[in-house]
Write a protein that holds these residues in place. Structure first.
Motif, PDB file in Angstrom:
ATOM      1  N   ILE A 187       0.848  -1.194   0.000  1.00 26.38           N
ATOM      2  CA  ILE A 187       0.000   0.000   0.000  1.00 26.38           C
ATOM      3  C   ILE A 187       0.878   1.237   0.000  1.00 26.38           C
ATOM      4  N   SER A 188       0.373   2.299  -0.608  1.00 28.76           N
ATOM      5  CA  SER A 188       1.047   3.589  -0.480  1.00 28.76           C
ATOM      6  C   SER A 188       0.011   4.637  -0.105  1.00 28.76           C
ATOM      7  N   ILE A 189       0.452   5.570   0.740  1.00 32.91           N
ATOM      8  CA  ILE A 189      -0.401   6.667   1.203  1.00 32.91           C
ATOM      9  C   ILE A 189       0.393   7.948   1.008  1.00 32.91           C
ATOM     10  N   ALA A 190      -0.191   8.884   0.246  1.00 33.06           N
ATOM     11  CA  ALA A 190       0.529  10.117  -0.052  1.00 33.06           C
ATOM     12  C   ALA A 190      -0.380  11.331   0.089  1.00 33.06           C
TER      13      ALA A 190
ATOM     14  N   GLU B  71     -15.128  14.932  -0.707  1.00 28.04           N
ATOM     15  CA  GLU B  71     -15.579  13.796  -1.523  1.00 28.04           C
ATOM     16  C   GLU B  71     -14.413  12.846  -1.786  1.00 28.04           C
ATOM     17  N   SER B  72     -14.751  11.607  -2.109  1.00 24.98           N
ATOM     18  CA  SER B  72     -13.719  10.597  -2.370  1.00 24.98           C
ATOM     19  C   SER B  72     -14.165   9.685  -3.501  1.00 24.98           C
ATOM     20  N   ILE B  73     -13.197   8.943  -4.030  1.00 21.29           N
ATOM     21  CA  ILE B  73     -13.454   8.030  -5.136  1.00 21.29           C
ATOM     22  C   ILE B  73     -12.485   6.858  -5.055  1.00 21.29           C
ATOM     23  N   LYS B  74     -12.939   5.704  -5.525  1.00 19.00           N
ATOM     24  CA  LYS B  74     -12.059   4.552  -5.726  1.00 19.00           C
ATOM     25  C   LYS B  74     -12.088   4.242  -7.211  1.00 19.00           C
ATOM     26  N   ILE B  75     -10.904   4.168  -7.807  1.00 19.22           N
ATOM     27  CA  ILE B  75     -10.790   3.781  -9.212  1.00 19.22           C
ATOM     28  C   ILE B  75     -10.083   2.428  -9.243  1.00 19.22           C
ATOM     29  N   GLU B  76     -10.767   1.458  -9.816  1.00 23.64           N
ATOM     30  CA  GLU B  76     -10.241   0.091  -9.815  1.00 23.64           C
ATOM     31  C   GLU B  76      -9.057  -0.049 -10.760  1.00 23.64           C
ATOM     32  N   LYS B  77      -8.169  -0.983 -10.408  1.00 18.94           N
ATOM     33  CA  LYS B  77      -6.990  -1.241 -11.235  1.00 18.94           C
ATOM     34  C   LYS B  77      -7.410  -1.614 -12.653  1.00 18.94           C
ATOM     35  N   ASN B  78      -6.496  -1.385 -13.582  1.00 11.40           N
ATOM     36  CA  ASN B  78      -6.707  -1.670 -14.997  1.00 11.40           C
ATOM     37  C   ASN B  78      -7.819  -0.823 -15.612  1.00 11.40           C
ATOM     38  N   THR B  79      -8.014   0.385 -15.069  1.00 14.31           N
ATOM     39  CA  THR B  79      -8.976   1.349 -15.587  1.00 14.31           C
ATOM     40  C   THR B  79      -8.193   2.532 -16.155  1.00 14.31           C
ATOM     41  N   LYS B  80      -8.502   2.910 -17.393  1.00 16.28           N
ATOM     42  CA  LYS B  80      -7.812   4.051 -18.011  1.00 16.28           C
ATOM     43  C   LYS B  80      -8.332   5.341 -17.387  1.00 16.28           C
ATOM     44  N   VAL B  81      -7.400   6.172 -16.893  1.00 18.25           N
ATOM     45  CA  VAL B  81      -7.768   7.382 -16.157  1.00 18.25           C
ATOM     46  C   VAL B  81      -6.757   8.492 -16.415  1.00 18.25           C
ATOM     47  N   GLN B  82      -7.255   9.728 -16.365  1.00 16.84           N
ATOM     48  CA  GLN B  82      -6.366  10.890 -16.366  1.00 16.84           C
ATOM     49  C   GLN B  82      -6.756  11.766 -15.184  1.00 16.84           C
ATOM     50  N   TYR B  83      -5.759  12.207 -14.442  1.00 17.40           N
ATOM     51  CA  TYR B  83      -5.957  13.091 -13.297  1.00 17.40           C
ATOM     52  C   TYR B  83      -5.525  14.500 -13.683  1.00 17.40           C
ATOM     53  N   SER B  84      -6.318  15.510 -13.257  1.00 16.19           N
ATOM     54  CA  SER B  84      -5.914  16.885 -13.538  1.00 16.19           C
ATOM     55  C   SER B  84      -6.590  17.861 -12.585  1.00 16.19           C
ATOM     56  N   ASN B  85      -6.043  19.069 -12.569  1.00 17.15           N
ATOM     57  CA  ASN B  85      -6.632  20.193 -11.844  1.00 17.15           C
ATOM     58  C   ASN B  85      -6.718  21.363 -12.820  1.00 17.15           C
ATOM     59  N   PRO B  86      -7.782  21.393 -13.665  1.00 15.78           N
ATOM     60  CA  PRO B  86      -7.919  22.475 -14.631  1.00 15.78           C
ATOM     61  C   PRO B  86      -8.530  23.735 -14.017  1.00 15.78           C
TER      62      PRO B  86
ATOM     63  N   ILE C 244      -5.504  13.320  -0.534  1.00 15.40           N
ATOM     64  CA  ILE C 244      -4.792  12.124  -0.088  1.00 15.40           C
ATOM     65  C   ILE C 244      -5.018  11.041  -1.141  1.00 15.40           C
ATOM     66  N   ALA C 245      -3.951  10.375  -1.548  1.00 15.57           N
ATOM     67  CA  ALA C 245      -4.045   9.261  -2.495  1.00 15.57           C
ATOM     68  C   ALA C 245      -3.547   7.990  -1.817  1.00 15.57           C
ATOM     69  N   ILE C 246      -4.327   6.937  -1.947  1.00 11.98           N
ATOM     70  CA  ILE C 246      -3.964   5.624  -1.403  1.00 11.98           C
ATOM     71  C   ILE C 246      -4.001   4.634  -2.552  1.00 11.98           C
ATOM     72  N   CYS C 247      -2.890   3.940  -2.763  1.00 17.43           N
ATOM     73  CA  CYS C 247      -2.806   2.944  -3.831  1.00 17.43           C
ATOM     74  C   CYS C 247      -2.566   1.571  -3.218  1.00 17.43           C
ATOM     75  N   LYS C 248      -3.292   0.579  -3.745  1.00 14.34           N
ATOM     76  CA  LYS C 248      -3.159  -0.789  -3.253  1.00 14.34           C
ATOM     77  C   LYS C 248      -3.162  -1.729  -4.432  1.00 14.34           C
TER      78      LYS C 248
ATOM     79  N   PRO D 223      -3.328   2.064 -14.437  1.00 14.27           N
ATOM     80  CA  PRO D 223      -2.555   1.485 -13.344  1.00 14.27           C
ATOM     81  C   PRO D 223      -2.956   0.052 -13.000  1.00 14.27           C
ATOM     82  N   GLU D 224      -1.982  -0.681 -12.504  1.00 17.45           N
ATOM     83  CA  GLU D 224      -2.216  -2.043 -12.016  1.00 17.45           C
ATOM     84  C   GLU D 224      -2.416  -2.025 -10.501  1.00 17.45           C
ATOM     85  N   PHE D 225      -3.063  -0.970 -10.006  1.00 14.71           N
ATOM     86  CA  PHE D 225      -3.394  -0.871  -8.583  1.00 14.71           C
ATOM     87  C   PHE D 225      -4.716  -0.111  -8.458  1.00 14.71           C
TER      88      PHE D 225
END
Length: 120
Positions: free
Chosen positions: A35-38, A81-96, A104-108, A53-55
């Motif tokens: 796990i990672s917590i950042a 608010e929060s969200i869970k994005i499942e592994k092997n899902t194509k995603v782009q993160y941004s702050n436009p 906080i980001a948690i990866c598992k 991602p594979e996490f």
């Protein structure tokens, strides 16, 4: 032997895009691949390339707003608010947006460049 760990000095991940990444637990900080917590701070106008991602990645917004493009669908989250994005899902993160986004980001399993699979 203590059965807890207090993190006083997270690993500051070097970036070139103005984003601040402080990994409290994970591969860079303590070698934990489970796990990672950042704590993240994304400046206005920040974005990353699309990735698959594979996490699983969990995001909790502390301040501001963050945009996610998840397999073609745009989702915008705000403070609290929060969200869970499942592994092997194509995603782009941004702050436009015009304000800083703090979250906080948690990866598992833990975030790694080998598992993030960013588009070129």
């Amino acid at each position: 032997m203590k059965k807890y760990t207090v993190q006083h000095s997270p690993f500051i991940v070097p970036t070139t895009d103005g984003k601040v990444i402080k990994e409290h637990f994970g591969l860079a900080t303590n070698g934990n691949s489970d796990i990672s917590i950042a704590h993240m701070i994304a400046p206005p106008g920040w974005s990353e390339p699309f990735q698959t991602p594979e996490f699983d990645e969990y995001t909790f917004i502390l301040k501001g707003k963050k945009q996610f493009i998840i397999e073609g669908e745009t989702v915008i989250l705000s403070e609290g608010e929060s969200i869970k994005i499942e592994k092997n899902t194509k995603v782009q993160y941004s702050n436009p947006f015009q304000d800083v986004c703090e979250y906080i980001a948690i990866c598992k399993p833990a975030f790694s460049m080998e598992l993030v699979n960013r588009d070129e």
